[in-house]
Design an enzyme around this catalytic site. Structure first.
Site, PDB file in Angstrom:
ATOM      1  N   ILE A 301      36.940  39.167  48.886  1.00 48.83           N
ATOM      2  CA  ILE A 301      37.476  38.192  47.939  1.00 48.83           C
ATOM      3  C   ILE A 301      36.778  38.457  46.600  1.00 48.83           C
ATOM      4  O   ILE A 301      35.669  37.974  46.346  1.00 48.83           O
ATOM      5  CB  ILE A 301      37.224  36.727  48.398  1.00 48.83           C
ATOM      6  CG1 ILE A 301      37.699  36.491  49.851  1.00 48.83           C
ATOM      7  CG2 ILE A 301      37.880  35.735  47.424  1.00 48.83           C
ATOM      8  CD1 ILE A 301      39.213  36.483  50.052  1.00 48.83           C
ATOM      9  N   GLY A 302      37.421  39.329  45.840  1.00 47.54           N
ATOM     10  CA  GLY A 302      36.945  39.589  44.487  1.00 47.54           C
ATOM     11  C   GLY A 302      35.875  40.647  44.248  1.00 47.54           C
ATOM     12  O   GLY A 302      35.336  40.701  43.146  1.00 47.54           O
ATOM     13  N   SER A 305      36.662  46.845  41.949  1.00 48.10           N
ATOM     14  CA  SER A 305      36.253  47.315  40.618  1.00 48.10           C
ATOM     15  C   SER A 305      37.193  46.828  39.515  1.00 48.10           C
ATOM     16  O   SER A 305      36.772  46.677  38.372  1.00 48.10           O
ATOM     17  CB  SER A 305      36.224  48.842  40.612  1.00 48.10           C
ATOM     18  OG  SER A 305      37.510  49.324  40.969  1.00 48.10           O
ATOM     19  N   CYS A 307      39.025  44.018  39.829  1.00 48.03           N
ATOM     20  CA  CYS A 307      39.336  42.608  40.095  1.00 48.03           C
ATOM     21  C   CYS A 307      38.731  41.701  39.043  1.00 48.03           C
ATOM     22  O   CYS A 307      37.584  41.898  38.631  1.00 48.03           O
ATOM     23  CB  CYS A 307      38.727  42.141  41.415  1.00 48.03           C
ATOM     24  SG  CYS A 307      39.292  43.048  42.811  1.00 48.03           S
ATOM     25  N   ASP A 340      36.727  45.737  52.333  1.00 44.79           N
ATOM     26  CA  ASP A 340      37.663  46.208  51.298  1.00 44.79           C
ATOM     27  C   ASP A 340      37.173  45.835  49.901  1.00 44.79           C
ATOM     28  O   ASP A 340      37.160  44.653  49.539  1.00 44.79           O
ATOM     29  CB  ASP A 340      39.032  45.571  51.583  1.00 44.79           C
ATOM     30  CG  ASP A 340      40.046  45.828  50.473  1.00 44.79           C
ATOM     31  OD1 ASP A 340      39.825  46.742  49.663  1.00 44.79           O
ATOM     32  OD2 ASP A 340      41.065  45.106  50.438  1.00 44.79           O
ATOM     33  N   GLY A 341      36.805  46.864  49.114  1.00 50.75           N
ATOM     34  CA  GLY A 341      36.528  46.649  47.698  1.00 50.75           C
ATOM     35  C   GLY A 341      35.049  46.659  47.344  1.00 50.75           C
ATOM     36  O   GLY A 341      34.194  46.300  48.154  1.00 50.75           O
ATOM     37  N   ARG A 388      44.907  50.636  38.285  1.00 49.30           N
ATOM     38  CA  ARG A 388      45.103  49.246  37.892  1.00 49.30           C
ATOM     39  C   ARG A 388      45.056  48.319  39.103  1.00 49.30           C
ATOM     40  O   ARG A 388      45.423  48.699  40.213  1.00 49.30           O
ATOM     41  CB  ARG A 388      46.441  49.080  37.165  1.00 49.30           C
ATOM     42  CG  ARG A 388      47.655  49.316  38.034  1.00 49.30           C
ATOM     43  CD  ARG A 388      48.940  49.177  37.228  1.00 49.30           C
ATOM     44  NE  ARG A 388      50.125  49.287  38.056  1.00 49.30           N
ATOM     45  CZ  ARG A 388      51.360  49.292  37.600  1.00 49.30           C
ATOM     46  NH1 ARG A 388      51.592  49.224  36.308  1.00 49.30           N
ATOM     47  NH2 ARG A 388      52.392  49.369  38.406  1.00 49.30           N
ATOM     48  N   ARG A 403      51.078  38.987  46.288  1.00 52.24           N
ATOM     49  CA  ARG A 403      49.719  39.074  46.835  1.00 52.24           C
ATOM     50  C   ARG A 403      48.844  37.944  46.312  1.00 52.24           C
ATOM     51  O   ARG A 403      47.934  37.473  46.956  1.00 52.24           O
ATOM     52  CB  ARG A 403      49.128  40.433  46.439  1.00 52.24           C
ATOM     53  CG  ARG A 403      47.759  40.701  47.023  1.00 52.24           C
ATOM     54  CD  ARG A 403      47.332  42.139  46.763  1.00 52.24           C
ATOM     55  NE  ARG A 403      46.299  42.518  47.710  1.00 52.24           N
ATOM     56  CZ  ARG A 403      45.014  42.410  47.491  1.00 52.24           C
ATOM     57  NH1 ARG A 403      44.573  41.930  46.346  1.00 52.24           N
ATOM     58  NH2 ARG A 403      44.135  42.763  48.403  1.00 52.24           N
ATOM     59  N   HIS A 473      18.042  53.894  41.311  1.00 50.24           N
ATOM     60  CA  HIS A 473      18.859  54.845  40.544  1.00 50.24           C
ATOM     61  C   HIS A 473      17.932  55.853  39.863  1.00 50.24           C
ATOM     62  O   HIS A 473      16.750  55.572  39.682  1.00 50.24           O
ATOM     63  CB  HIS A 473      19.683  54.092  39.500  1.00 50.24           C
ATOM     64  CG  HIS A 473      20.827  53.348  40.121  1.00 50.24           C
ATOM     65  ND1 HIS A 473      22.113  53.841  40.145  1.00 50.24           N
ATOM     66  CD2 HIS A 473      20.873  52.155  40.765  1.00 50.24           C
ATOM     67  CE1 HIS A 473      22.901  52.988  40.777  1.00 50.24           C
ATOM     68  NE2 HIS A 473      22.169  51.956  41.159  1.00 50.24           N
TER      69      HIS A 473
END
Ligand code: XMP
Length: 491
Positions: A301-302, A305, A307, A340-341, A388, A403, A473
């Site tokens: 949920i959100g 990249s 979103c 997902d995401g 997009r 959606r 990093h």
């Protein structure tokens, strides 16, 4: 007494990828030998736990074919009409087909010119010649035709064809067919029944290609696996996808913890043979409401990249916590979980698995590859591809609004939950996937786990401070050569 509003601020913490790291553990595992086999849904196993996102700048048949050939799964978007979707599914199912059933044939009384044009149009370099009863009379190829094109392009095929055809029975083993082809120096063998009627065709290219992709995700008939997104209320699309042979249908909704969505998904599930993955969800309560009928659940949920859901709506759930909550419930019911995401690096992907995911879905990671739809654009000397959000204005105008539970609306009424962007061009899916999976396997090596179930069991997280994140990093250096699996912004 009514709840004090201030109590709402006694909040649980929710974490995401950069908040945690895997705690290193004693290991006897060689990373490249780690077994990455997993399940994305009740009946669909993959050799590589990776899916490409159902987005119109990420997955159509080209991406789905590449993903499945390399062991993962492409999930095709739904910003296309049902006929187009069926054609896309068929394209994936026909790729790498060992026995071609829909054979391009020639008839003996066609002219050489006609057959030459037909073969060019169909993209084949040879065709069996059959009579009206379907019996094989000969075979004609570019080599047979060429001498005629100069002098006698109106001659009939029967004169130009090779009539001593090497055929094989329908149930011939690929190895035997290949031996026949080598022995007779030919590239295709018509398969015939006991009355010499054409039943199919095997080609050398097809057999060799199948060998090359030995890790591929295939169904019980040897066809590549494919997933498709369907709207929660699109029963007609779901039936068409099922009939066309899709392996998994992904109920595609930004907030599937909605009783109307769940009810409709349940009805769709009762009507189809394919597996159903329900998403997206992000809490244990949502998981409880779907695990009794879903073959898999998808979490996010959100985090994506592109979103803007969290900033536009104020709602969301940081992804590591979301995955872990859903997995708490789903694992009790043996329902696979897909994260997902939000995945930028292979390290994020394997953290999602440690949090309880069986597989991961990525959009931006694959959007810059050759196999994603859309062309390469050059800006200030650098190459990019368009990427997009499916909740962006552009994607919603192309039909993606459902959606986000938005009906077709005037442009100015659209409330987007995503942006339109460009992502650096990256080359082939194969090399991107190799880096992703290689990094995930190395992560499993640090934890001493040789399989995904073992890794899910054995892995532990440590919490990272912002100083720790910086330390993770590259720092205090100027990067001189780009690494194939790292860039500071994750692209
Ligand atoms: P990544 O981070 O891999 O995320 O690019 C891909 C996932 O993001 C979701 N998605 C959206 N979420 N607004 C959103 O809030 C959008 O416009 C949007 N488009 C895609 C989707 O789950 C996808 O797999």
């Amino acid at each position: 007494m009514a709840k004090e509003f201030s109590e709402k601020l006694d909040v649980p913490e929710a974490l995401t990828f950069d908040d945690v790291l895997l705690r290193p553990k004693e290991s006897t595992v060689e990373p490249d030998e780690s077994d990455m086999t997993t399940r994305v849904s009740a009946n669909v196993k993959l050799n590589v736990p990776v899916l490409s996102a159902a987005m119109d700048t990420v997955t159509e048949s080209g991406m789905a074919i590449a993903m499945a050939r390399h062991g993962g799964l492409g999930v095709m978007h739904r910003n296309m009409d049902i006929d187009a979707m069926v054609a896309e599914i068929e394209r994936v199912k026909r790729a790498d087909e060992l026995i071609i059933r829909d054979v391009v044939t020639a008839s003996p009384d066609q002219t050489v010119r006609e057959v030459d044009e037909m073969m060019e149009q169909e993209g084949v370099s040879g065709a069996p010649v059959v009579n009206d009863e379907g019996e094989v009379l000969g075979i004609i190829s570019g080599t047979d035709i060429r001498p005629y094109l100069e002098v006698g392009d109106r001659d009939e095929v029967r004169e130009a064809m090779t009539d001593e055809v090497i055929t094989a029975p329908e149930d011939v083993e690929p190895r035997e067919a290949l031996e026949l082809m080598y022995e007779h120096k030919i590239e295709r063998v018509p398969l015939v029944d006991d009355q010499n009627r054409l039943m199919g065709l095997m080609t050398m290219a097809g057999i060799l290609q199948r060998r090359e992709f030995d890790n591929a995700a295939r169904d019980e008939n040897g066809h590549l696996r494919v997933g498709v997104a369907v709207g929660p209320f699109e029963a007609e699309r779901a039936s068409a996808a099922d009939e066309a042979g899709a392996d998994v249908l992904f109920i595609d909704c930004a907030h599937a913890h909605n009783q109307a969505v769940i009810e409709s998904a349940r009805e769709i599930k009762a009507e189809i043979d394919a597996d159903i993955v329900v998403g997206n969800i992000g809490t244990r309560e949502a998981a409880r409401d779907v695990v009794d009928f879903a073959d898999g659940v998808k979490v996010g949920i959100g985090p994506g990249s592109i979103c803007t859901t969290r900033v536009v709506t104020g709602a969301g759930m940081p992804q590591i916590t979301a995955v872990s909550q859903v997995a708490d419930v789903a694992s009790q019911h043996d329902v696979p979980v897909i994260a997902d995401g939000g995945i930028r690096y292979s390290g994020d992907a394997i953290k999602a698995v440690a949090a309880g995911a069986d597989a991961v879905m990525l959009g931006s990671y694959f959007a810059g590859t050759d196999e994603a739809p859309g062309r390469v654009i050059t800006m200030q000397g650098k190459k990019y591809k368009q990427y997009r959000g499916m909740g962006s204005v552009g994607a919603m105008k192309s039909g993606g609004g459902e959606r986000y539970m938005k009906d077709e609306q005037d442009d100015e009424d659209l409330v987007p939950e995503g942006v339109e962007a460009a992502t650096p061009y990256k080359g082939t899916v194969e090399s991107e996937l190799r880096q992703l999976v290689g990094g995930m396997q190395s992560g499993m090596g640090y934890v001493g786990a040789g399989t995904i179930p073992e890794f899910k069991e054995r892995s532990e997280f440590v919490r990272v401070s912002s100083a720790g994140q910086q330390e993770s990093h590259p720092h205090d250096v100027v990067i001189t050569d780009e690494a194939p699996n790292y860039s500071p912004d994750g692209n």
